[in-house]
Design an enzyme around this catalytic site. Structure first.
Site, PDB file in Angstrom:
ATOM      1  N   GLN A 188       0.851  -1.186   0.000  1.00 61.12           N
ATOM      2  CA  GLN A 188       0.000   0.000   0.000  1.00 61.12           C
ATOM      3  C   GLN A 188       0.884   1.232   0.000  1.00 61.12           C
ATOM      4  OE1 GLN A 188      -3.148   1.469   0.676  1.00 61.12           O
ATOM      5  NE2 GLN A 188      -2.105   3.382   1.155  1.00 61.12           N
ATOM      6  N   THR A 189       0.566   2.202  -0.811  1.00 60.49           N
ATOM      7  CA  THR A 189       1.299   3.461  -0.712  1.00 60.49           C
ATOM      8  C   THR A 189       0.419   4.610  -1.189  1.00 60.49           C
ATOM      9  OG1 THR A 189       3.176   4.722  -1.575  1.00 60.49           O
ATOM     10  CG2 THR A 189       2.341   2.975  -2.979  1.00 60.49           C
ATOM     11  N   ARG A 190       0.677   5.772  -0.633  1.00 57.29           N
ATOM     12  CA  ARG A 190       0.035   6.979  -1.141  1.00 57.29           C
ATOM     13  C   ARG A 190       1.100   8.016  -1.476  1.00 57.29           C
ATOM     14  NH1 ARG A 190      -0.849   7.878   4.736  1.00 57.29           N
ATOM     15  NH2 ARG A 190      -0.157   9.985   5.199  1.00 57.29           N
ATOM     16  N   HIS A 194      10.351   5.773  -3.292  1.00 55.12           N
ATOM     17  CA  HIS A 194      11.775   6.060  -3.293  1.00 55.12           C
ATOM     18  C   HIS A 194      12.537   4.752  -3.057  1.00 55.12           C
ATOM     19  CE1 HIS A 194      11.023  10.274  -3.613  1.00 55.12           C
ATOM     20  NE2 HIS A 194      10.216  10.243  -2.582  1.00 55.12           N
ATOM     21  N   HIS A 197      11.399   2.349  -0.262  1.00 52.59           N
ATOM     22  CA  HIS A 197      10.243   1.474  -0.516  1.00 52.59           C
ATOM     23  C   HIS A 197      10.597   0.379  -1.505  1.00 52.59           C
ATOM     24  CE1 HIS A 197       8.834   5.645   0.286  1.00 52.59           C
ATOM     25  NE2 HIS A 197       8.299   5.001   1.298  1.00 52.59           N
ATOM     26  N   GLY A 282       4.498  -0.815   7.124  1.00 55.87           N
ATOM     27  CA  GLY A 282       5.681  -0.045   7.497  1.00 55.87           C
ATOM     28  C   GLY A 282       5.464   0.662   8.821  1.00 55.87           C
ATOM     29  N   ARG A 283       6.400   1.518   9.168  1.00 49.68           N
ATOM     30  CA  ARG A 283       6.221   2.327  10.373  1.00 49.68           C
ATOM     31  C   ARG A 283       5.162   3.380  10.104  1.00 49.68           C
ATOM     32  NH1 ARG A 283      11.763   3.707  13.204  1.00 49.68           N
ATOM     33  NH2 ARG A 283      11.162   5.761  12.480  1.00 49.68           N
ATOM     34  N   ASP A 284       4.315   3.608  11.093  1.00 54.06           N
ATOM     35  CA  ASP A 284       3.279   4.634  11.011  1.00 54.06           C
ATOM     36  C   ASP A 284       2.414   4.481   9.745  1.00 54.06           C
ATOM     37  OD1 ASP A 284       1.829   6.713  12.085  1.00 54.06           O
ATOM     38  OD2 ASP A 284       3.036   8.281  11.153  1.00 54.06           O
ATOM     39  N   HIS A 285       2.021   3.270   9.448  1.00 55.99           N
ATOM     40  CA  HIS A 285       1.175   2.985   8.276  1.00 55.99           C
ATOM     41  C   HIS A 285      -0.132   3.778   8.381  1.00 55.99           C
ATOM     42  CE1 HIS A 285      -0.271   0.140   5.052  1.00 55.99           C
ATOM     43  NE2 HIS A 285      -1.421   0.638   5.470  1.00 55.99           N
ATOM     44  N   ALA A 286      -0.488   4.462   7.289  1.00 55.47           N
ATOM     45  CA  ALA A 286      -1.750   5.216   7.218  1.00 55.47           C
ATOM     46  C   ALA A 286      -1.892   6.264   8.317  1.00 55.47           C
ATOM     47  CB  ALA A 286      -2.960   4.285   7.230  1.00 55.47           C
TER      48      ALA A 286
END
Ligand SMILES: [Zn+2]
Length: 380
Positions: A188-190, A194, A197, A282-286
């Site tokens: 998932q990414t918004r 880089h 990722h 990941g860390r702090d997802h969403a």
């Protein structure tokens, strides 16, 4: 351990993929029309495609209350966030038409219940804050006062902004099956991708059959990178640096809720419906601002029994290029100090681009940096 669907992939949440697409009913013109917000439109489209399986419509009170309290549907199945339709008053009839802002009719809803809800309680439970500076909370507080529940039948799908990337769960599953993938990791990414990722998606891919890069293209905060720029970044990165037969790029049509930990669970469940057996967290997802602890979105997976979600979360640290290691690394794998690490915050990257400078090659692939630079200048 995982239940397998007939395509050899992990079974959808609740056992089967919901399909709420259908025909336009004849008596539609006589129905009261409800205009959906952009978040509700995203949810409707995901209900239609089965991305929100087992949901068949906007949530009734029993599901809503238990989701808010316990992260479970009334029947006990894990579910992390409300999927609700807010209205001013109860409709007259037992069916309503759902329309977008332009008045285009998209769906009918068979009215089940109309119920009151407590915005502050929903905020506190789902977003872990009642602060209206939080974008998800602000949107919740601006909602109409009642929830309307019922099954939907969708006959007008939203026009996708990127048609080649608009794959429904049945379609991603077909691609995975055709390629012989059984274990697939979803990412998932918004944000633009880089090298950090790239490193973690490739690290995950080393242990499974395929990678679904699944950028969120629904509504985001206005200061997030515009979706067209992001999609171009993904394209150039995949073209230059990923093996085409191991990666699928497709759009995730959800709107961001910024609910941090709960959204990580919700994102994982949705990706299971798309056929993913694994999901990168990941860390702090969403997350947004300082509302959530760095590892909250990873720890929340412990609130479910092992394998209850039937999608395996893969937890990752922030990655960086380490000059001493001479490669990408994380605090888990590199013993050197920050002076050796090439790490730029999103703000720093924006500053560089605004000054006409490309971020260093250790941070961004030059092709991606170029796209970001063009995106930054075309917005001025
Ligand atoms: Zn190092």
């Amino acid at each position: 351990m995982n239940t397998r669907a007939t395509d050899g992939l992990v079974a959808p949440h609740g056992g089967h993929l919901v399909d709420r697409t259908g025909l336009r009913p004849e008596k539609l013109d006589r129905l009261e029309a409800l205009t959906l917000t952009s978040r509700e439109l995203s949810d409707l489209d995901m209900l239609a495609s089965g991305a929100l399986s087992p949901l068949e419509g906007f949530m009734g009170r029993d599901d809503y209350e238990r989701v808010v309290d316990e992260m479970r549907l009334a029947r006990g199945l894990p579910w992390a966030l409300p999927v609700c339709l807010a209205v001013d008053r109860a409709p007259q009839d037992d069916q309503v038409a759902l329309v977008d802002e332009s008045g285009r009719e998209l769906a009918v809803l068979d009215v089940d219940e109309v119920y009151e809800y407590d915005r502050e309680r929903e905020a506190e439970r789902c977003f872990r804050t009642t602060d209206d500076a939080h974008p998800g909370v602000a949107r919740l507080y601006a909602q109409k006062p009642l929830y309307l529940s019922g099954r939907v039948t969708v006959f007008g799908r939203a026009e996708p902004e990127f048609p080649q990337l608009a794959l429904d769960p049945t379609e991603t599953r077909r691609v995975f099956a055709e390629r012989g993938w059984r274990r697939v990791v979803g990412f998932q990414t918004r944000n633009p991708i880089h090298r950090a990722h790239e490193y973690l998606t490739k690290g995950a891919l080393e242990t499974v059959d395929g990678l679904l890069i699944h950028p969120l293209v629904g509504e985001t905060k206005s200061d997030d990178t515009p979706v067209a720029t992001r999609v171009e970044c993904y394209r150039v990165l995949l073209e230059g640096y990923y093996p085409a037969d191991r990666v699928l790029l497709s759009a995730f049509p959800a709107a961001m809720r910024y609910a941090g930990p709960r959204e990580a669970i919700w994102h994982a469940i949705c990706r299971k419906n798309y056929g993913c057996s694994h999901f990168i967290v990941g860390r702090d997802h969403a997350g947004v601002g300082d509302y959530y602890g760095t590892y909250d979105a990873q720890r929340i997976f412990d609130e479910f029994e092992p394998h209850e979600l039937e999608i395996e979360p893969m937890f990752f640290e922030h990655a960086f290029f380490c000059r001493a290691c001479g490669q990408m690394a994380t605090p888990k794998t590199c013993p050197h100090g920050g002076d050796d690490h090439v790490f730029l915050s999103g703000t720093k990257v924006r500053e560089l681009l605004a000054e006409g400078q490309l971020p260093p090659a250790e941070f961004s692939r030059p092709e991606v940096a170029e796209v970001l630079m063009n995106g930054a200048t075309s917005r001025e």
